[in-house]
Write an enzyme that holds these catalytic residues in place. Sequence first.
Site, mmCIF file in Angstrom:
data_model
loop_
_atom_site.group_PDB
_atom_site.id
_atom_site.type_symbol
_atom_site.label_atom_id
_atom_site.label_comp_id
_atom_site.label_asym_id
_atom_site.label_seq_id
_atom_site.Cartn_x
_atom_site.Cartn_y
_atom_site.Cartn_z
ATOM 1 N N GLU A 74 0.824 -1.214 0.000
ATOM 2 C CA GLU A 74 0.000 0.000 0.000
ATOM 3 C C GLU A 74 0.858 1.264 0.000
ATOM 4 O O GLU A 74 0.629 2.209 0.757
ATOM 5 C CB GLU A 74 -0.960 -0.014 1.185
ATOM 6 C CG GLU A 74 -1.895 -1.207 1.206
ATOM 7 C CD GLU A 74 -2.960 -1.142 2.292
ATOM 8 O OE1 GLU A 74 -2.813 -0.316 3.225
ATOM 9 O OE2 GLU A 74 -3.946 -1.901 2.203
ATOM 10 N N GLU B 275 -5.088 -9.315 0.735
ATOM 11 C CA GLU B 275 -5.519 -9.288 2.133
ATOM 12 C C GLU B 275 -7.034 -9.149 2.183
ATOM 13 O O GLU B 275 -7.602 -8.289 1.522
ATOM 14 C CB GLU B 275 -4.900 -8.109 2.893
ATOM 15 C CG GLU B 275 -3.399 -8.131 3.026
ATOM 16 C CD GLU B 275 -2.856 -6.910 3.775
ATOM 17 O OE1 GLU B 275 -3.677 -6.158 4.347
ATOM 18 O OE2 GLU B 275 -1.629 -6.690 3.771
#
Length: 497
Positions: A116, A263
């Site tokens: 991220e 995820e």
Amino acid sequence: MGASFLLLLLAFSVAFADEGAFIGVNIGTSLSSMPSPTQVVALLKSQQIHHIRLYDADPAMLAALSNSNIRVTISVPNDQILAVGQSNSTAANWITRNVIAHLPSVNITSVAVGSEILTSLPHAAPVLFSALRFMHSALVAANLDRQIKVSTPHSSSIILDSFPPSQAFFNRTWEPILSPILKFLQSTDSYFMLNVYPYYDYLQSNGVVPLDYALFRPLPPNKEAVDANTLLHYTNVFDAVVDAAYFAMAYLNVTNLPVVVMESGWPHKGDANEADATIDNANTYNSNLIRHVLNNTGTPKHPGIPVSTFIYELYDEDERPGAMSEKFWGLFNGDGVPAYTLHLTGSGLVLANDTTNETYCIAKDGADEKMLQAALDWACGQGKVDCSVLQQGQPCSDPDTVNEHASYAFNAYYHKMGMTAGSCYFNGVAVVTTTDPSHDTCKFPGSNGKNGTFGNGTSLAPSTNSSADSSSNAHLDYGREAIFQFIGVLLSNLLLL
């Protein structure tokens, strides 16, 4: 798991396309009592988990994974992005140390460059593209680029106006960086790594997103969300977010890049203001997620196209900062004890410690006969199973084969141990099934009295053969294994073939 693909799948050159969708797990390490690498791998093996993602490239962990045949995604930690993104030689050295040095014994399938970056480390964003290129170039030089893919995980928060999905687009701020990255991933036959958290979508919606919609619970047709532009019906947040990513990529003229969810999960405990971070909701979400992914249903935009997903996460991480829920996303605590019991048998999937349905432990089809005999001897000896019914003239003496006798002994031990996960392992030659293996006058422990036929448990991931298991010495110390099982090292709540 035998998966049937639609022809549309042929347009998606994803590294895992030949085996359909899989479920993997993330392995975080922010635990005050982190299990040793060998204990982690023992847990993975006991549950036959074949896909994992590491948040680094820890040499000890990779050494423990040697010859396990577990498919591994390793990661370049965020604090190393600037270094590998600014120097081709640094990236090449990283690949040499962390990839090439561990091949071929470790089955490394992909490298996740950072995590991220756009949202968590924006000052490194300008070098993210070069980091991906440099890493890929190093793999090309080593002739590994077809075997190992390079990508970078993104937060779904970079997608704006995600519902309806057809109107989704990436944050304009990041388009100059994302556009070349997407075209690079497309040209290298890689995939778009996306983190999808319906829990946060639900939490931040202030009641707009229904809980049932976030948890994959069945909805009546009039409660389904409909994209007015495409007339596609959405029954869960997960699919809507994945399709939003597909539409956002299409807006940048990238239309055949598959999504892999790196995820996704649900916390099982939270602060007072996180009333829906509960064991029941975590159980519901992850159980439904696993069914949904492994059914290869795809999404409304791309039905039948696999969306492989890594569950966040294997262990609770008690040292993570922030809200209490940050610490409780794991399927297990640090001792390997299940945080809760997933319920998968309703969809034909078998879970080792799901005692809500009748389960049995039997010899796995095709298991090595010497290993079966060693396991049978241990169960009837150190395992203290009463095997007298297997003697000549007794109810379970026939058929007089190692496979049949081992199945009885395995099941007796499994039920003696309370059907705890890990108690049906025996170095990989046993498997859980919902089919009652009793036959003729031979009634297996736990039987409801109905005769059945032998059958292996259905998988949560495609079957692979572990070279470590197949070459193990037949005279293993099953007593030590039983102790590990008993104290919880091999306890788990997820059976993956």
